[in-house]
Design a protein around this motif. Structure first.
Motif, PDB file in Angstrom:
ATOM      1  N   GLY B 167      43.020  30.693  49.523  1.00  0.00           N
ATOM      2  CA  GLY B 167      41.947  31.614  49.104  1.00  0.00           C
ATOM      3  C   GLY B 167      41.587  31.665  47.622  1.00  0.00           C
ATOM      4  N   THR B 168      42.883  31.760  46.895  1.00  0.00           N
ATOM      5  CA  THR B 168      42.734  31.683  45.524  1.00  0.00           C
ATOM      6  C   THR B 168      42.459  30.346  44.974  1.00  0.00           C
ATOM      7  OG1 THR B 168      44.997  32.977  45.850  1.00  0.00           O
ATOM      8  CG2 THR B 168      44.369  32.368  43.585  1.00  0.00           C
ATOM      9  N   LEU B 189      40.584  43.645  34.858  1.00  0.00           N
ATOM     10  CA  LEU B 189      40.890  44.824  35.737  1.00  0.00           C
ATOM     11  C   LEU B 189      41.579  44.226  36.828  1.00  0.00           C
ATOM     12  CD1 LEU B 189      39.670  47.709  35.636  1.00  0.00           C
ATOM     13  CD2 LEU B 189      38.399  47.109  37.701  1.00  0.00           C
ATOM     14  N   LEU B 190      41.246  43.248  37.448  1.00  0.00           N
ATOM     15  CA  LEU B 190      42.172  42.608  38.466  1.00  0.00           C
ATOM     16  C   LEU B 190      43.303  42.224  38.188  1.00  0.00           C
ATOM     17  CD1 LEU B 190      39.257  40.800  40.494  1.00  0.00           C
ATOM     18  CD2 LEU B 190      40.918  42.560  41.454  1.00  0.00           C
ATOM     19  N   LEU B 191      43.507  41.466  36.980  1.00  0.00           N
ATOM     20  CA  LEU B 191      44.707  40.921  36.506  1.00  0.00           C
ATOM     21  C   LEU B 191      45.767  42.148  36.379  1.00  0.00           C
ATOM     22  CD1 LEU B 191      43.868  38.234  34.024  1.00  0.00           C
ATOM     23  CD2 LEU B 191      44.951  37.873  36.320  1.00  0.00           C
ATOM     24  N   VAL B 192      45.158  43.099  35.567  1.00  0.00           N
ATOM     25  CA  VAL B 192      46.032  44.224  35.309  1.00  0.00           C
ATOM     26  C   VAL B 192      46.618  45.103  36.679  1.00  0.00           C
ATOM     27  CG1 VAL B 192      45.700  46.561  34.402  1.00  0.00           C
ATOM     28  CG2 VAL B 192      44.886  44.603  33.076  1.00  0.00           C
ATOM     29  N   LEU B 193      45.884  45.094  37.529  1.00  0.00           N
ATOM     30  CA  LEU B 193      46.011  45.536  38.697  1.00  0.00           C
ATOM     31  C   LEU B 193      47.069  44.908  39.480  1.00  0.00           C
ATOM     32  CD1 LEU B 193      44.941  48.082  40.568  1.00  0.00           C
ATOM     33  CD2 LEU B 193      43.617  46.144  42.010  1.00  0.00           C
ATOM     34  N   ILE B 194      47.062  43.475  39.528  1.00  0.00           N
ATOM     35  CA  ILE B 194      48.132  42.831  40.297  1.00  0.00           C
ATOM     36  C   ILE B 194      49.218  42.754  39.333  1.00  0.00           C
ATOM     37  CG2 ILE B 194      48.838  40.320  40.660  1.00  0.00           C
ATOM     38  CD1 ILE B 194      45.863  39.761  40.949  1.00  0.00           C
ATOM     39  N   PHE B 195      49.131  42.815  38.090  1.00  0.00           N
ATOM     40  CA  PHE B 195      50.490  43.100  37.228  1.00  0.00           C
ATOM     41  C   PHE B 195      51.030  44.241  37.618  1.00  0.00           C
ATOM     42  CE2 PHE B 195      53.482  42.268  33.935  1.00  0.00           C
ATOM     43  CZ  PHE B 195      53.328  43.104  33.231  1.00  0.00           C
ATOM     44  N   LEU B 196      50.573  45.443  37.409  1.00  0.00           N
ATOM     45  CA  LEU B 196      51.085  46.634  37.895  1.00  0.00           C
ATOM     46  C   LEU B 196      51.700  46.677  38.947  1.00  0.00           C
ATOM     47  CD1 LEU B 196      48.512  49.353  36.463  1.00  0.00           C
ATOM     48  CD2 LEU B 196      50.657  48.669  35.502  1.00  0.00           C
ATOM     49  N   LEU B 237      39.527  42.362  47.354  1.00  0.00           N
ATOM     50  CA  LEU B 237      38.808  43.335  46.240  1.00  0.00           C
ATOM     51  C   LEU B 237      38.128  42.266  45.182  1.00  0.00           C
ATOM     52  CD1 LEU B 237      38.613  46.031  45.352  1.00  0.00           C
ATOM     53  CD2 LEU B 237      40.508  45.857  44.028  1.00  0.00           C
ATOM     54  N   ALA B 238      38.819  41.271  44.798  1.00  0.00           N
ATOM     55  CA  ALA B 238      38.619  40.269  44.021  1.00  0.00           C
ATOM     56  C   ALA B 238      37.205  39.688  44.234  1.00  0.00           C
ATOM     57  CB  ALA B 238      39.471  39.291  43.530  1.00  0.00           C
ATOM     58  N   ILE B 239      37.217  39.403  45.616  1.00  0.00           N
ATOM     59  CA  ILE B 239      36.020  38.764  46.167  1.00  0.00           C
ATOM     60  C   ILE B 239      34.922  39.560  46.071  1.00  0.00           C
ATOM     61  CG2 ILE B 239      34.861  37.743  48.117  1.00  0.00           C
ATOM     62  CD1 ILE B 239      37.370  36.895  49.222  1.00  0.00           C
ATOM     63  N   VAL B 240      35.002  40.888  46.252  1.00  0.00           N
ATOM     64  CA  VAL B 240      34.034  41.667  46.445  1.00  0.00           C
ATOM     65  C   VAL B 240      33.489  41.973  44.973  1.00  0.00           C
ATOM     66  CG1 VAL B 240      33.538  44.193  46.951  1.00  0.00           C
ATOM     67  CG2 VAL B 240      34.493  42.954  48.392  1.00  0.00           C
TER      68      VAL B 240
END
Lengths: 120, 525
Positions: B167-168, B189-196, B237-240
């Motif tokens: 998928g990635t 935003l997504l990168l930060v979310l994943i990182f956290l 979430l990233a897809i959406v």
């Protein structure tokens, strides 16, 4: 002051003319409750489904008696003509055993003439 | 019609101002050739400048030696060489230097972003595997044995990681197709979310499991599985956010080119201004006809003529009332009874007639040329071995008979810079190979096509600037206007919201369709 109601109607007596086997009156009718009232050129109110005189033969019994084109026939020999079908109207006018028909007609010009004489 | 009238001296090269003058009608055989940059104003009443005969200006030579020679195309080819003798204006220098430095600077920024994301992705991917393996490595003997349940969990982890990988790859491993001024908010935003997320998981793992050497191996494996599940949800979430949200059209966007008013409408969903600008530009290259500066000179000369010839005399004494003077000039110019509309009308009618005539000649010439070529069937190939040609040779054989008509047509429609002889030959051999009719061959030349159709050098539009009053990462709203500027022209973009549609239903019973005859009989009695 009091109000007097005039009836703008005229009585016309037509003597039928014999032509061969037929008795003719010398005019044509249009209208009827089974017809389309919006195509009537003579009526003021386009929902009026009454019987109207659409043509008067020159020199025929109807013209002689004073019938004019555009007249609305209200009664024929006492029979009401305001709520009849086209065919019923035709039948009432062409009864074989009647030689004279007495029509009660109303006419727009008649109305206007009376109104004008009232005002002057 | 004499041949001299239909030759225009055209400029090709970095100083893309093409002089032309249809005023050749009225002013005789004068040829205008402004050696200045295009910002200088030209008064039509100025002295005409004769071109020096030794000028290696492309296109000029053809105009003089046109009679009789068809294969002079090589001299009129619009190959842009660096050894052109005319002067380069200040603007061109600025443009060249800008092209160079921008291409170097942005590459670094782009690759930095990509590297960070790739490293983070790799770390995230390896985390669950690390969670599972670390206890085995560090305190294998203390762990509780965990049979089938753990094996089942191992299998599920493996497959979920595989799905996450695919998928990635599908979603994120794409060549970046544009450089945008600000960062992509959702991506960050997504990168930060994943990182956290991953950070907090590691924290928990480190404190509760590594330090205390937890022996419940099944619990540890389940913890790793929960991480993989959560990563899959972040992927969703990233897809959406990145792909699906913008699909539903919410805005209609009108794009107008500033130089000639060509406009298009596009439908967009919820996007930020910079992403919307990207979409508009991608569609620009496909939908708008190519920008042709040669077509704009007529209106400029008309405008210059309109204001020229009016002088202001200050009778009342000193005092430099500049605004009053300009207003007086405008009023006088408006009142002046000039017949420029007449000129425009006749000029346009004349031009159209000329174009149609040339086009007719061209179509006939090409049709005749194509009749000389016949495709050989397989059996016939053995019979006439000596005369066989491949498409390129066939194209070269029939090209001279149509070259002159094509050249004249392109000159009249001012497209000659966009087609070189080599490109025409290539297109001709392409059409011959694919059995195209003469009309199909001509489709490319009769009307100007979209920018993508032409050589990159002729685009005039590679470096774009987004000019906007709102922040470019803010979303589209109704009424926003932003401008996409390149050096020669700009695209003005106007955003309008698609109106809220109230749709209601009305049920009609099929049996209710009934009709009545409208009679109108007349019977004579």
């Amino acid at each position: 002051s009091h109000f007097t109601f005039f009836s703008f109607q005229q009585r016309i007596e037509i003597h039928k003319l014999r032509q061969g086997d037929n008795l003719i009156l010398g005019f044509s009718i249009g209208g009827g409750i089974d017809q389309d009232p919006t195509q009537n050129p003579f009526s003021e109110d386009k929902t009026d489904k009454g019987i109207y005189v659409t043509r008067v033969t020159e020199g025929g019994p109807a013209e002689v008696a004073g019938l004019q084109i555009g007249d609305k026939i209200m009664q024929v020999n006492g029979w009401d003509m305001t709520m009849v079908t086209h065919d019923q109207a035709r039948k009432r006018l062409t009864k074989r055993n009647e030689e004279v028909v007495r029509l009660l007609v109303t006419r727009q010009s008649l109305q206007k003439a009376v109104q004008q004489s009232m005002m002057s | 019609m004499s041949t001299a009238m239909d030759t225009e001296s055209t400029y090709s090269g970095y100083s893309h101002y093409s002089g032309h003058s249809k005023k050749a009608h009225r002013q005789g055989r004068d040829r205008h050739k402004p050696p200045r940059s295009k910002d200088g104003s030209r008064s039509e009443k100025s002295v005409t400048i004769q071109t020096p005969p030794a000028e290696p200006l492309l296109g000029n030579d053809a105009s003089r030696t046109e009679e009789g020679q068809d294969d002079n195309w090589g001299e009129t080819t619009t190959a842009i060489t660096g050894t052109s003798e005319h002067s380069i204006s200040q603007e061109d220098i600025a443009r060249i230097s800008k092209d160079l430095e921008d291409s170097v600077g942005l590459d670094c920024k782009r690759y930095l972003g990509l590297t960070v994301a790739a490293v983070l992705g790799l770390l995230v991917f390896l985390t669950p595997i690390a969670f599972i393996l670390l206890p085995q490595i560090l305190w294998r003997d203390d762990l509780e044995p965990c049979g089938t349940a753990c094996e089942g969990l191992f299998i599920s982890v493996a497959f979920k990681l595989l799905i996450l990988l695919i998928g990635t790859w599908a979603l994120f491993f794409r060549q970046p197709k544009a450089d945008i001024p600000r960062v992509f908010v959702f991506r960050v935003l997504l990168l930060v979310l994943i990182f956290l997320f991953v950070f907090s998981y590691w924290l928990f793992y480190g404190v509760r499991i590594l330090d205390s050497k937890d022996t419940n191996y099944q619990g540890i494996v389940q913890y790793a599985v929960s991480l993989v599940d959560a990563l899959l949800f972040i992927h969703y979430l990233a897809i959406v956010l990145l792909e699906l949200r913008q699909l539903q059209p919410m805005f209609t966007v009108k794009v107008v080119r500033s130089t000639d008013g060509e406009s298009r409408y596009y439908s967009l969903g919820h996007l930020s201004i910079q992403r919307a600008a990207l979409v508009v530009l991608e569609n620009y290259y496909r939908d708008f006809t190519v920008y042709n500066p040669a077509l704009l000179t007529a209106s400029k000369s008309r405008a210059a003529k309109h204001m020229a010839g009016l002088k202001v005399y200050n009778v009342d004494g000193p005092g430099n009332n500049a605004s009053g003077q300009s207003r007086a000039m405008i009023a006088a110019a408006a009142r002046r009874r000039d017949s420029s509309h007449n000129e425009l009308y006749y000029e346009e009618a004349d031009h159209e007639r000329r174009v149609k005539k040339r086009r007719a000649r061209l179509v006939v010439a090409v049709e005749e040329a194509f009749t000389h070529i016949k495709r050989l069937q397989a059996e016939e190939q053995q019979k006439a071995p000596g005369e066989m040609m491949d498409p390129r040779e066939a194209a070269q054989a029939i090209f001279p008979s149509m070259a002159r008509a094509l050249q004249k047509y392109l000159r009249t429609t001012r497209q000659q810079q966009y087609h070189s002889m080599e490109s025409i030959l290539q297109h001709l051999s392409f059409c011959i190979t694919n059995n195209m009719t003469p009309k199909a061959f001509l489709e490319r030349y009769l009307n100007p096509g979209p920018t993508l159709q032409y050589d990159r050098d002729r685009w005039f539009s590679k470096q774009w600037t987004l000019v906007s009053e709102e922040a470019v990462t803010s979303g589209l709203q109704d009424g926003i206007v932003f401008v996409l500027k390149c050096l020669d022209f700009s695209l003005v973009v106007n955003v309008k919201k698609i109106p809220f549609i109230k749709l209601s239903e009305e049920f009609i019973d099929p049996k209710s369709h009934k009709f009545v005859l409208r009679l109108q009989s007349e019977t004579s009695v």
